[in-house]
Design an enzyme around this catalytic site. Structure first.
Site, mmCIF file in Angstrom:
data_model
loop_
_atom_site.group_PDB
_atom_site.id
_atom_site.type_symbol
_atom_site.label_atom_id
_atom_site.label_comp_id
_atom_site.label_asym_id
_atom_site.label_seq_id
_atom_site.Cartn_x
_atom_site.Cartn_y
_atom_site.Cartn_z
ATOM 1 N N ARG A 58 0.847 -1.210 0.000
ATOM 2 C CA ARG A 58 0.000 0.000 0.000
ATOM 3 C C ARG A 58 0.882 1.259 0.000
ATOM 4 N NH1 ARG A 58 -2.689 -3.663 -0.316
ATOM 5 N NH2 ARG A 58 -2.630 -2.872 -2.424
ATOM 6 N N HIS A 93 -7.014 7.515 11.400
ATOM 7 C CA HIS A 93 -6.567 6.118 11.309
ATOM 8 C C HIS A 93 -5.070 5.988 11.029
ATOM 9 C CE1 HIS A 93 -10.971 4.723 10.331
ATOM 10 N NE2 HIS A 93 -10.765 4.911 11.611
ATOM 11 N N ASN A 142 -8.317 8.298 5.769
ATOM 12 C CA ASN A 142 -7.381 7.687 4.818
ATOM 13 C C ASN A 142 -5.969 7.675 5.371
ATOM 14 O OD1 ASN A 142 -9.590 7.525 3.190
ATOM 15 N ND2 ASN A 142 -9.061 9.294 1.932
HETATM 16 P P1 OAD Z 1 -15.251 2.405 2.209
HETATM 17 O O1 OAD Z 1 -14.606 1.569 1.166
HETATM 18 O O2 OAD Z 1 -15.999 1.717 3.289
HETATM 19 O O3 OAD Z 1 -16.280 3.412 1.531
HETATM 20 C C1 OAD Z 1 -15.914 4.212 0.444
HETATM 21 C C2 OAD Z 1 -17.111 5.061 0.044
HETATM 22 O O4 OAD Z 1 -16.707 5.900 -1.023
HETATM 23 C C3 OAD Z 1 -18.332 4.255 -0.435
HETATM 24 O O5 OAD Z 1 -19.510 4.738 0.184
HETATM 25 C C4 OAD Z 1 -18.357 4.539 -1.948
HETATM 26 O O6 OAD Z 1 -19.673 4.608 -2.457
HETATM 27 C C5 OAD Z 1 -17.693 5.899 -2.025
HETATM 28 N N1 OAD Z 1 -16.997 6.156 -3.295
HETATM 29 C C6 OAD Z 1 -16.354 5.283 -4.105
HETATM 30 N N2 OAD Z 1 -15.824 5.910 -5.160
HETATM 31 C C7 OAD Z 1 -16.127 7.228 -5.010
HETATM 32 C C8 OAD Z 1 -15.870 8.407 -5.775
HETATM 33 N N3 OAD Z 1 -15.157 8.359 -6.913
HETATM 34 N N4 OAD Z 1 -16.345 9.586 -5.322
HETATM 35 C C9 OAD Z 1 -17.060 9.650 -4.168
HETATM 36 N N5 OAD Z 1 -17.339 8.582 -3.418
HETATM 37 C C10 OAD Z 1 -16.881 7.384 -3.820
HETATM 38 O O7 OAD Z 1 -14.127 3.369 2.809
HETATM 39 P P2 OAD Z 1 -14.140 4.252 4.154
HETATM 40 O O8 OAD Z 1 -15.512 4.724 4.452
HETATM 41 O O9 OAD Z 1 -13.069 5.250 4.033
HETATM 42 O O10 OAD Z 1 -10.076 1.866 8.451
HETATM 43 O O11 OAD Z 1 -13.715 3.168 5.222
HETATM 44 C C11 OAD Z 1 -13.569 3.556 6.551
HETATM 45 C C12 OAD Z 1 -12.488 2.744 7.204
HETATM 46 O O12 OAD Z 1 -12.749 1.354 6.988
HETATM 47 C C13 OAD Z 1 -11.108 2.926 6.606
HETATM 48 O O13 OAD Z 1 -10.447 4.081 7.078
HETATM 49 C C14 OAD Z 1 -10.397 1.694 7.073
HETATM 50 C C15 OAD Z 1 -11.491 0.656 6.908
HETATM 51 O O14 OAD Z 1 -11.537 -0.278 7.909
HETATM 52 C C16 OAD Z 1 -8.969 1.283 8.938
HETATM 53 O O15 OAD Z 1 -8.198 0.657 8.246
HETATM 54 C C17 OAD Z 1 -8.766 1.491 10.399
#
Ligand code: OAD
Ligand code: ZN
Length: 229
Positions: free
Chosen positions: A55, A105, A88
């Protein structure tokens, strides 16, 4: 106007970094309980270090996109009245020019020495057990927050949420706490709430306004509108 912005993997998706939960996402080929817990790091350190080394290396191959740049532009105008909280572990906000960034995070480009507790900026690998630049021990791990660990800077974030007039959530599925609860906290403290995401997130009913689309479309437009209002 005081603004808190929360970003998730969706803001970096168009830079070429996989999100976690979308099809083809990071977790698809990897069980999060295997690559993102302290227990699995203790049991299988090489597997975990290799995952984060990959990563970290991937960051060198991507660039900030217009959504990151628009948020940096917002900081130029709002200064200390903007706090950018990101889930992120990439450094694309900083590379776009944002300075007031809180990594709840942790960060891929940092290593944490579990012998002396120091943090060091890190762009190389950790699988090969390099010595800590501070104490020399080969006990460096990625400075990322794993499941079951305490997120960073919660006091600073809660202080900003209490005082903010506007809370904006960008590119996050809203399922991982405590970040998923920030909107309810801001709402309870009287803030306006806005969501910019590809699809309606788990907590979308907590937002006064929820706009669906890509971050590179929605974020620059929202910033332009805010700055010209
Ligand atoms: P997710 O993968 O859970 O969610 C990503 C979100 O971004 C989804 O709701 C998608 O619909 C949206 N998405 C995708 N492409 C997009 C784009 N081009 N424009 C706008 N939105 C888009 O990721 P996070 O919510 O960041 O934690 O996940 C939260 C945490 O879960 C991360 O920080 C990580 C993981 O466990 C740790 O590692 C501690
Ligand atoms: Zn050390």
């Amino acid at each position: 106007m005081r603004v808190v912005v929360l970003t998730g993997a969706g803001v970096s998706a168009e830079s070429g970094l996989a999100t976690f939960r979308d099809a083809g996402g990071l977790w698809e080929g990897h069980d999060p309980m295997v690559v993102a817990t302290p227990e699995s790091f203790a049991a299988e350190p090489e597997l975990v270090q290799r995952f984060y080394d990959e990563r970290r290396a991937a960051l060198a191959r991507v660039e900030p996109n217009p959504a990151h740049r628009a948020l940096a532009r917002l900081e130029e105008t709002l200064g200390d009245d903007l706090l950018l909280v990101t889930q992120n572990v990439d450094d694309l906000h900083e590379r776009a020019g944002s300075r007031r960034v809180v990594h709840v995070h942790g960060r891929l480009r940092a290593a944490w020495c579990t012998a002396c507790d120091a943090r060091h900026g890190w762009t190389g690998t950790l699988l090969d057990l390099p010595p800590c630049p501070g104490c020399g021990a080969s006990r460096l791990r990625p400075d990322v927050v794993w499941f079951g660990e305490v997120p960073y800077d919660m006091d600073r974030i809660e202080g900003a949420l209490v005082d903010c007039d506007l809370f904006v959530s960008i590119g996050t599925s809203g399922v991982v706490y405590p970040a998923a609860g920030f909107v309810q906290y801001a709402l309870a403290c009287g803030a306006e709430t806005l969501e910019l995401n590809l699809d309606a997130s788990a907590g979308s009913s907590f937002f006064h306004d929820s706009r669906q689309g890509t971050a590179t479309e929605l974020v620059p437009t929202w910033v332009e509108d805010l700055l010209s209002a």
